[in-house]
Motif scaffolding. Structure first.
Motif, PDB file in Angstrom:
ATOM      1  N   CYS A  71       0.838  -1.198   0.000  1.00  0.00           N
ATOM      2  CA  CYS A  71       0.000   0.000   0.000  1.00  0.00           C
ATOM      3  C   CYS A  71       0.871   1.244   0.000  1.00  0.00           C
ATOM      4  CB  CYS A  71      -0.925  -0.017   1.216  1.00  0.00           C
ATOM      5  SG  CYS A  71      -1.824   1.527   1.482  1.00  0.00           S
ATOM      6  N   THR A  72       0.627   2.143  -0.943  1.00  0.00           N
ATOM      7  CA  THR A  72       1.438   3.361  -1.046  1.00  0.00           C
ATOM      8  C   THR A  72       1.113   4.362   0.053  1.00  0.00           C
ATOM      9  OG1 THR A  72      -0.189   4.331  -2.552  1.00  0.00           O
ATOM     10  CG2 THR A  72       1.659   3.150  -3.554  1.00  0.00           C
ATOM     11  N   GLU A  73      -0.042   4.222   0.696  1.00  0.00           N
ATOM     12  CA  GLU A  73      -0.465   5.199   1.696  1.00  0.00           C
ATOM     13  C   GLU A  73      -0.050   4.825   3.108  1.00  0.00           C
ATOM     14  OE1 GLU A  73      -1.788   8.100   0.828  1.00  0.00           O
ATOM     15  OE2 GLU A  73      -1.473   7.381  -1.207  1.00  0.00           O
ATOM     16  N   THR A  74       0.002   3.540   3.443  1.00  0.00           N
ATOM     17  CA  THR A  74       0.291   3.121   4.819  1.00  0.00           C
ATOM     18  C   THR A  74       1.573   2.306   4.937  1.00  0.00           C
ATOM     19  OG1 THR A  74      -0.943   1.044   4.582  1.00  0.00           O
ATOM     20  CG2 THR A  74      -2.182   2.995   5.296  1.00  0.00           C
ATOM     21  N   GLY A  75       2.092   1.773   3.823  1.00  0.00           N
ATOM     22  CA  GLY A  75       3.269   0.918   3.874  1.00  0.00           C
ATOM     23  C   GLY A  75       2.950  -0.533   4.169  1.00  0.00           C
ATOM     24  N   LEU A  76       1.705  -0.872   4.451  1.00  0.00           N
ATOM     25  CA  LEU A  76       1.320  -2.266   4.685  1.00  0.00           C
ATOM     26  C   LEU A  76       1.602  -3.113   3.451  1.00  0.00           C
ATOM     27  CD1 LEU A  76      -2.124  -2.151   6.539  1.00  0.00           C
ATOM     28  CD2 LEU A  76      -0.031  -3.200   7.387  1.00  0.00           C
ATOM     29  N   ILE A  77       2.074  -4.348   3.673  1.00  0.00           N
ATOM     30  CA  ILE A  77       2.300  -5.291   2.583  1.00  0.00           C
ATOM     31  C   ILE A  77       1.385  -6.496   2.804  1.00  0.00           C
ATOM     32  CG2 ILE A  77       3.969  -6.786   1.429  1.00  0.00           C
ATOM     33  CD1 ILE A  77       6.167  -4.876   2.337  1.00  0.00           C
ATOM     34  N   PHE A  78       0.615  -6.846   1.773  1.00  0.00           N
ATOM     35  CA  PHE A  78      -0.305  -7.974   1.849  1.00  0.00           C
ATOM     36  C   PHE A  78       0.155  -9.083   0.904  1.00  0.00           C
ATOM     37  CE2 PHE A  78      -2.876  -4.109   2.604  1.00  0.00           C
ATOM     38  CZ  PHE A  78      -3.370  -4.395   3.871  1.00  0.00           C
ATOM     39  N   GLU A  79       0.221 -10.301   1.410  1.00  0.00           N
ATOM     40  CA  GLU A  79       0.438 -11.480   0.573  1.00  0.00           C
ATOM     41  C   GLU A  79      -0.902 -12.192   0.440  1.00  0.00           C
ATOM     42  OE1 GLU A  79       3.606 -14.044   1.784  1.00  0.00           O
ATOM     43  OE2 GLU A  79       4.988 -12.396   2.215  1.00  0.00           O
ATOM     44  N   VAL A  80      -1.419 -12.260  -0.785  1.00  0.00           N
ATOM     45  CA  VAL A  80      -2.736 -12.857  -1.014  1.00  0.00           C
ATOM     46  C   VAL A  80      -2.604 -14.046  -1.948  1.00  0.00           C
ATOM     47  CG1 VAL A  80      -3.814 -10.598  -0.690  1.00  0.00           C
ATOM     48  CG2 VAL A  80      -3.312 -11.384  -2.991  1.00  0.00           C
ATOM     49  N   ASN A  81      -3.539 -14.981  -1.821  1.00  0.00           N
ATOM     50  CA  ASN A  81      -3.486 -16.177  -2.659  1.00  0.00           C
ATOM     51  C   ASN A  81      -4.556 -16.198  -3.743  1.00  0.00           C
ATOM     52  OD1 ASN A  81      -5.847 -16.853  -1.223  1.00  0.00           O
ATOM     53  ND2 ASN A  81      -4.699 -18.047   0.291  1.00  0.00           N
ATOM     54  N   ARG A  82      -5.395 -15.183  -3.791  1.00  0.00           N
ATOM     55  CA  ARG A  82      -6.392 -15.064  -4.859  1.00  0.00           C
ATOM     56  C   ARG A  82      -7.028 -13.677  -4.808  1.00  0.00           C
ATOM     57  NH1 ARG A  82      -8.411 -18.787  -1.228  1.00  0.00           N
ATOM     58  NH2 ARG A  82     -10.364 -18.303  -0.142  1.00  0.00           N
ATOM     59  N   LYS A  83      -7.955 -13.431  -5.695  1.00  0.00           N
ATOM     60  CA  LYS A  83      -8.631 -12.142  -5.760  1.00  0.00           C
ATOM     61  C   LYS A  83      -9.325 -11.846  -4.438  1.00  0.00           C
ATOM     62  CE  LYS A  83     -12.218  -9.676  -8.382  1.00  0.00           C
ATOM     63  NZ  LYS A  83     -13.174  -9.752  -9.509  1.00  0.00           N
ATOM     64  N   VAL A  84      -9.176 -10.594  -3.967  1.00  0.00           N
ATOM     65  CA  VAL A  84      -9.760 -10.253  -2.668  1.00  0.00           C
ATOM     66  C   VAL A  84      -9.892  -8.736  -2.542  1.00  0.00           C
ATOM     67  CG1 VAL A  84      -7.507 -10.158  -1.504  1.00  0.00           C
ATOM     68  CG2 VAL A  84      -9.564 -10.654  -0.168  1.00  0.00           C
ATOM     69  N   ASP A  85     -10.868  -8.302  -1.768  1.00  0.00           N
ATOM     70  CA  ASP A  85     -11.031  -6.898  -1.386  1.00  0.00           C
ATOM     71  C   ASP A  85     -10.616  -6.774   0.077  1.00  0.00           C
ATOM     72  OD1 ASP A  85     -12.064  -6.599  -3.873  1.00  0.00           O
ATOM     73  OD2 ASP A  85     -14.130  -6.216  -3.236  1.00  0.00           O
ATOM     74  N   ILE A  86      -9.692  -5.848   0.368  1.00  0.00           N
ATOM     75  CA  ILE A  86      -9.168  -5.669   1.724  1.00  0.00           C
ATOM     76  C   ILE A  86      -9.513  -4.270   2.202  1.00  0.00           C
ATOM     77  CG2 ILE A  86      -7.140  -5.838   3.214  1.00  0.00           C
ATOM     78  CD1 ILE A  86      -5.745  -7.357   0.922  1.00  0.00           C
ATOM     79  N   LYS A  87     -10.175  -4.176   3.340  1.00  0.00           N
ATOM     80  CA  LYS A  87     -10.493  -2.898   3.948  1.00  0.00           C
ATOM     81  C   LYS A  87      -9.664  -2.762   5.221  1.00  0.00           C
ATOM     82  CE  LYS A  87     -14.783  -1.728   3.943  1.00  0.00           C
ATOM     83  NZ  LYS A  87     -16.212  -1.654   4.290  1.00  0.00           N
ATOM     84  N   TYR A  88      -9.066  -1.591   5.441  1.00  0.00           N
ATOM     85  CA  TYR A  88      -8.195  -1.437   6.603  1.00  0.00           C
ATOM     86  C   TYR A  88      -8.094   0.022   7.004  1.00  0.00           C
ATOM     87  CZ  TYR A  88      -4.963  -0.651   2.678  1.00  0.00           C
ATOM     88  OH  TYR A  88      -4.380  -0.215   1.505  1.00  0.00           O
ATOM     89  N   CYS A  89      -7.639   0.249   8.237  1.00  0.00           N
ATOM     90  CA  CYS A  89      -7.465   1.601   8.741  1.00  0.00           C
ATOM     91  C   CYS A  89      -6.402   1.599   9.828  1.00  0.00           C
ATOM     92  CB  CYS A  89      -8.775   2.171   9.279  1.00  0.00           C
ATOM     93  SG  CYS A  89      -9.394   1.327  10.736  1.00  0.00           S
ATOM     94  N   VAL A  90      -5.862   2.791  10.106  1.00  0.00           N
ATOM     95  CA  VAL A  90      -4.888   2.977  11.177  1.00  0.00           C
ATOM     96  C   VAL A  90      -5.644   3.261  12.465  1.00  0.00           C
ATOM     97  CG1 VAL A  90      -2.925   4.346  11.977  1.00  0.00           C
ATOM     98  CG2 VAL A  90      -3.239   3.941   9.528  1.00  0.00           C
ATOM     99  N   LEU A  91      -5.236   2.604  13.545  1.00  0.00           N
ATOM    100  CA  LEU A  91      -5.856   2.803  14.850  1.00  0.00           C
ATOM    101  C   LEU A  91      -4.879   3.491  15.801  1.00  0.00           C
ATOM    102  CD1 LEU A  91      -7.608  -0.654  15.410  1.00  0.00           C
ATOM    103  CD2 LEU A  91      -8.546   1.390  14.357  1.00  0.00           C
ATOM    104  N   SER A  92      -5.406   3.948  16.922  1.00  0.00           N
ATOM    105  CA  SER A  92      -4.590   4.580  17.955  1.00  0.00           C
ATOM    106  C   SER A  92      -4.143   3.536  18.974  1.00  0.00           C
ATOM    107  CB  SER A  92      -5.394   5.675  18.663  1.00  0.00           C
ATOM    108  OG  SER A  92      -4.687   6.162  19.783  1.00  0.00           O
TER     109      SER A  92
END
Length: 513
Positions: free
Chosen positions: A135-156
């Motif tokens: 992700c260019t906005e948070t730096g998170l890296i996801f390893e996925v094994n097929r098509k998927v929609d990922i929703k995420y946010c930064v928490l305190s």
């Protein structure tokens, strides 16, 4: 990646003494978790991040308890219906890149992807095939094994402060990730530490907040920038560390200027770890202050690593009133109230700010602040009106997808009588856009804004900061267009510029009209 001390143990019969060491409180369980569809489906809707208030996790007999699935599901629907915050991509969520040679030396072969922004700081990433995506906005890296929609946010981290027990300390941002956990193999969490000094004696784990309590789970691997974790189930999770030696943090200096009608200048200066949870907390604290502030965009990254307990001095040239001048650095990720220094100048003037390490007298960070950096955006008479109309539009369109809402706004803005398109752009808006224009700004000036090469030469002759050059280029376009220098006209000129950040700023201009 170099395998570190946080690698999961393969033996199932670890000694009791070892488990006690890894479990510093009764609320923390370091047992490995199996991938469970039932567990993840309930936990994936554990938490939401609100601009106004974060729901505090309930506790029963010392354990965290999640809210009902129905309540969480309703909250998710509310997020998706909210309108897009216009200042999001050019605010605190932009990932701040480190200047550390050690941490930048690693080769990165991940596919960079830019997520779609939903409301309340939620990101949505859609991937079509198996692979590793960053992700260019948070730096998170996801390893996925097929098509998927990922929703995420930064928490305190501050709301989970009682779950991070010594000798464990925060190692990076805390995230809430939601998707089908069977599609997500691993997550690489960005961390804010420099491992060039103490990698061998540092242990990484992740704190995983679940419905049954908080667990310290083993990591698979770590690198100079990330901590890799095999997905067991999905709920709030973030990296923590234990180290026998001094921990070195990548630091950032965040600036805000008070907006008022006084000729004097007043700034807040925050010294933070390069940790998005920390930086987001700062932004929320400023937003909820009784005073109004604007963010001053200066290179935030410290050129020297920060250490807990080390003292630093904030210096102004020419001299200003600074309270406090001397700061003992601590990682304030777990603190609800974030400390800052106030810089006050009785008369407005350009000045330099420097952060100096007191022991060595080395400059850790510096910036020059100019008048164009604090042009007050409240001079635009339409600000308050747009805020009111924005709330009204949000209620009307709460059940529509983000794309439909935006299309409707574009139709409302592009009216035939021209009433809504005659609001001229302010200097603050132009400087915000200038900061997002890339290296091809000269080409954009000539091809899109129809400026002459002589105009560009005249700007470059001044040998000013590149952002100021871009700002002057936009001002030249504004002078040329005169009464037609509107948000709509600028968007028409730049709508083909291939930059997500530029397009987001332009859309924000349109929504303010």
């Amino acid at each position: 990646m170099s395998r570190g001390a946080g690698v999961a143990e393969s033996s199932d019969d670890r000694s009791a003494s070892s488990e006690e060491k890894d479990c510093p409180s009764r609320n923390l369980d370091t047992s490995k978790d199996s991938k469970s569809g039932d567990d993840s489906s309930s936990e994936s809707s554990l938490e939401s991040e609100s601009d106004n208030e974060e729901p505090k996790p309930e506790k029963t007999n010392g354990e965290l308890r999640e809210s009902s699935t129905e309540e969480a599901s309703n909250q998710v629907e509310e997020w998706e219906g909210k309108e897009l915050p216009t200042d999001h991509f050019n605010s605190e969520f932009n990932e701040i890149q480190s200047h550390c040679e050690h941490c930048n030396a690693e080769n990165k072969h991940n596919e960079l992807v830019t997520p779609r922004l939903l409301s309340r700081g939620q990101f949505l990433l859609k991937v079509d095939t198996e692979g590793t995506y960053q992700c260019t906005e948070t730096g998170l890296i996801f390893e996925v094994n097929r098509k998927v929609d990922i929703k995420y946010c930064v928490l305190s981290w501050s709301k989970y402060a009682d779950l991070v027990v010594k000798p464990w300390v925060v190692g990076g941002p805390l995230f809430d990730v939601k998707c089908d956990p069977t599609c997500l193999t691993s997550i690489h969490f960005p961390h804010s530490l420099c491992l060039g000094h103490c990698d061998a004696n540092m242990m990484f784990k992740v704190l995983h907040v679940k419905s049954t309590g908080a667990l310290l789970e083993y990591t698979v691997d770590h690198s100079a920038t990330h901590v890799k974790w095999h997905v067991s189930s999905l709920s709030p999770v973030g990296p923590v560390i234990q180290s026998e030696e001094t921990v070195f943090h990548h630091g950032a200096v965040i600036l805000y200027k008070a907006i008022d009608h006084n000729p004097s200048l007043s700034f807040r200066v925050y010294i933070a770890t390069n940790n998005e949870s920390f930086i987001k907390d700062i932004s929320k604290s400023v937003k909820h202050s009784s005073k109004k502030f604007m963010k001053i965009d200066k290179p935030p990254v410290c050129q020297k690593l920060l250490q807990n307990g080390k003292k630093y001095r904030l210096i102004s040239e020419p001299e200003a009133e600074i309270t406090p001048e001397e700061i003992e650095f601590v990682d304030g990720s777990l603190l609800k109230l974030k400390s800052y220094s106030e810089v006050y100048l009785e008369q407005p003037a350009e000045f330099k700010l420097l952060l100096v390490e007191m022991d060595s007298e080395e400059i850790v960070w510096k910036a020059k602040l100019r008048e164009c950096d604090w042009v007050q955006h409240d001079q635009n008479p339409n600000v308050s009106k747009s805020g009111t109309s924005g709330n009204r539009r949000r209620k009307m369109s709460s059940s529509l997808p983000d794309e439909v809402v935006y299309d409707k706004r574009m139709k409302q803005i592009d009216t035939s009588d021209g009433v809504k398109t005659k609001t001229l752009l302010t200097d603050t808006q132009l400087i915000n856009l200038a900061e997002k224009l890339g290296k091809e700004w000269v080409k954009i000036a000539i091809a899109n804004l129809k400026l002459k090469i002589s105009d560009i030469d005249a700007i470059l002759e001044k040998k000013e900061d590149v952002t100021i050059n871009k700002f002057r280029m936009l001002k030249k376009w504004q002078e040329k267009e005169q009464s037609n220098a509107t948000a709509q006209n600028l968007w028409n000129c730049l709508k083909n510029v291939n930059s997500v950040e530029v397009q987001d700023v332009l859309k924000g201009f349109l929504q303010e009209t």
